[in-house]
Scaffold this active site. Structure first.
Site, PDB file in Angstrom:
ATOM      1  CE  LYS A  49      35.565   4.697  58.643  1.00  0.00           C
ATOM      2  NZ  LYS A  49      34.902   3.749  57.735  1.00  0.00           N
ATOM      3  CG  ASP A  70      34.406   0.366  57.333  1.00  0.00           C
ATOM      4  OD1 ASP A  70      35.635   0.215  57.475  1.00  0.00           O
ATOM      5  OD2 ASP A  70      33.921   1.079  56.439  1.00  0.00           O
ATOM      6  CE1 TYR A  85      35.123   4.590  74.330  1.00  0.00           C
ATOM      7  CE2 TYR A  85      36.580   2.910  75.169  1.00  0.00           C
ATOM      8  CZ  TYR A  85      35.498   3.271  74.394  1.00  0.00           C
ATOM      9  OH  TYR A  85      34.804   2.325  73.704  1.00  0.00           O
ATOM     10  CG  ASP A 126      34.701  -1.159  74.413  1.00  0.00           C
ATOM     11  OD1 ASP A 126      34.419  -2.295  74.844  1.00  0.00           O
ATOM     12  OD2 ASP A 126      34.218  -0.122  74.890  1.00  0.00           O
ATOM     13  CG  ASP A 186      32.212  -7.066  74.189  1.00  0.00           C
ATOM     14  OD1 ASP A 186      33.284  -7.347  74.773  1.00  0.00           O
ATOM     15  OD2 ASP A 186      31.225  -6.601  74.773  1.00  0.00           O
TER      16      ASP A 186
END
Ligand code: NAD
Length: 349
Positions: free
Chosen positions: A188, A220, A138, A244, A248
């Protein structure tokens, strides 16, 4: 000594749920807390011409902790990006150095039916996600360019330096130390260099926390495990992008969005506390908002920034008893108003 709390109610249901949390805090702590309110979001754009006025930032800087409602108003969508209500949150994070986002996801047994998961799986959720907030893809160089073949190409560079990783890893280990003493770092590392550094640094930091059991999981697999068996997690630490998405996901596993609190902390544990939900313009001003996410955010504020852990426990216990009594706002399938839910929590206190 009186602690100063900055109240930033914001837009939509923000003022309703912040008023509810203030009522609970005053009921519990009396004069030990002093409140001062400032405009933020679209409300601040209307009053001051910008979503994060200097006076609001100044109040936030001076306070011992910040209780934030929500920002966002459909009328704000037409504004230039730097004037949109949501910019206020990014500005507060940046100016206050809030780099660690803590999101507990816990299912109250009485709400097992509200989870997106089977009740027997959902019942076991009791975890905290620690997400890094100021780095990652970001914040890297980004843009649009044209390839040699004349095709449009978008790019966003992902990076973390070792100090950023070490800082958030320490928050993860400290959080785990205060709970079940298990930390799962999610990355990852099988394909990303950024993740390889992340994993190496987390392992280095773990030397200072021999009492915490560290594990690693690829993102994953983590997405899958969160819905298959969320009960296996105690504390998760991860980067900005993965956090992020996973936070959620974990939230919805734990039931209504109206139930979930969060904290964003700086290096000294000063923090901004807010419900994870937005301004809910569809129900704003109708007395229907569930105030529990903000009331539980206030409990986190007492625990993490004000050193009042016993008071935080009391609020959380009062919320549990209120739910056990069957009090439900509309998002939980009931008919209680914001005021009735708040009064019920105060009664339990
Ligand atoms: P939202 O979280 O505001 O609402 C999603 C749904 O959940 C709505 O149906 C709403 O009525 C319901 N809901 C949310 N909180 C509730 C509560 N406490 N009690 C009962 N029901 C509740 O998300 P959205 O609709 O996608 O966004 C609305 C606005 O909020 C947008 O402008 C968005 O940018 C903003 N937003 C702000 C924040 C923040 O301030 N941190 C976070 C998310 C979204």
């Amino acid at each position: 000594m009186t602690k100063r709390i900055a109240l930033l109610p914001g837009d939509g249901i923000g003022p309703e749920v912040v008023a509810a949390a203030r009522q609970v805090l005053e009921h519990l702590c009396g004069d030990a807390l002093a409140f001062e309110t400032a405009a933020v979001g679209y409300a601040a754009y209307e009053s001051d011409g910008e979503p994060l006025p200097a006076a609001t930032l100044d109040l936030a800087r001076r306070a011992d902790a910040i209780l934030f409602g929500a920002v966002g108003n459909p009328r704000g969508d037409a504004l230039a990006r730097n004037l949109r209500p949501e910019q206020a949150i990014l500005g507060l994070r940046k100016h206050l150095g809030l780099f660690a986002n803590l999101r507990p996801a816990k299912l109250y047994p009485e709400l097992a039916d509200a989870s997106a998961l089977r009740p027997d799986v959902a019942r076991r959720i009791d975890l905290v996600i620690v997400r890094e907030l100021n780095g990652d893809v970001y914040f890297g160089e980004k843009g649009m360019r044209t390839t040699a073949a004349g095709r449009r190409e978008g790019y966003d560079i992902m990076s973390y330096d070792e100090d950023q990783v070490a800082a958030i890893a320490r928050v993860g280990f400290e959080t785990a130390r205060a709970r079940g003493k298990r930390l799962c770092s999610i990355d990852k590392a099988n394909v990303l260099e950024t993740s390889q550094l992340w994993r190496d640094v987390v392992i280095e930091v773990s030397a200072d926390y021999p009492d915490v059991t560290l594990s690693h999981m690829l993102v994953d697999n983590a997405a899958m495990q969160l819905v298959r068996d969320p009960g296996q997690f105690d504390v998760i630490v991860t980067g900005n992008l993965f956090g992020d998405i996973l936070s959620d996901q974990a939230s919805m596993c734990a039931g209504s969005i109206g139930m979930l609190p969060s904290a964003s902390l700086d290096a000294d544990q000063k923090g901004l506390y807010e419900p994870i939900h937005g301004s809910a313009p569809d129900i704003a001003g109708r007395g229907k908002a569930n105030p529990l996410a903000t009331i539980l955010s206030a409990a986190m504020m007492l625990r993490y920034s004000l050193g009042l852990a016993a008071e935080a426990d009391r609020i959380e216990a009062a919320v549990a008893r209120t739910l056990a009594d069957g009090v439900r706002t509309a998002d939980l399938g009931g008919e209680a108003s914001t005021a009735e839910m708040t009064a019920a929590v105060c009664e339990q206190l």
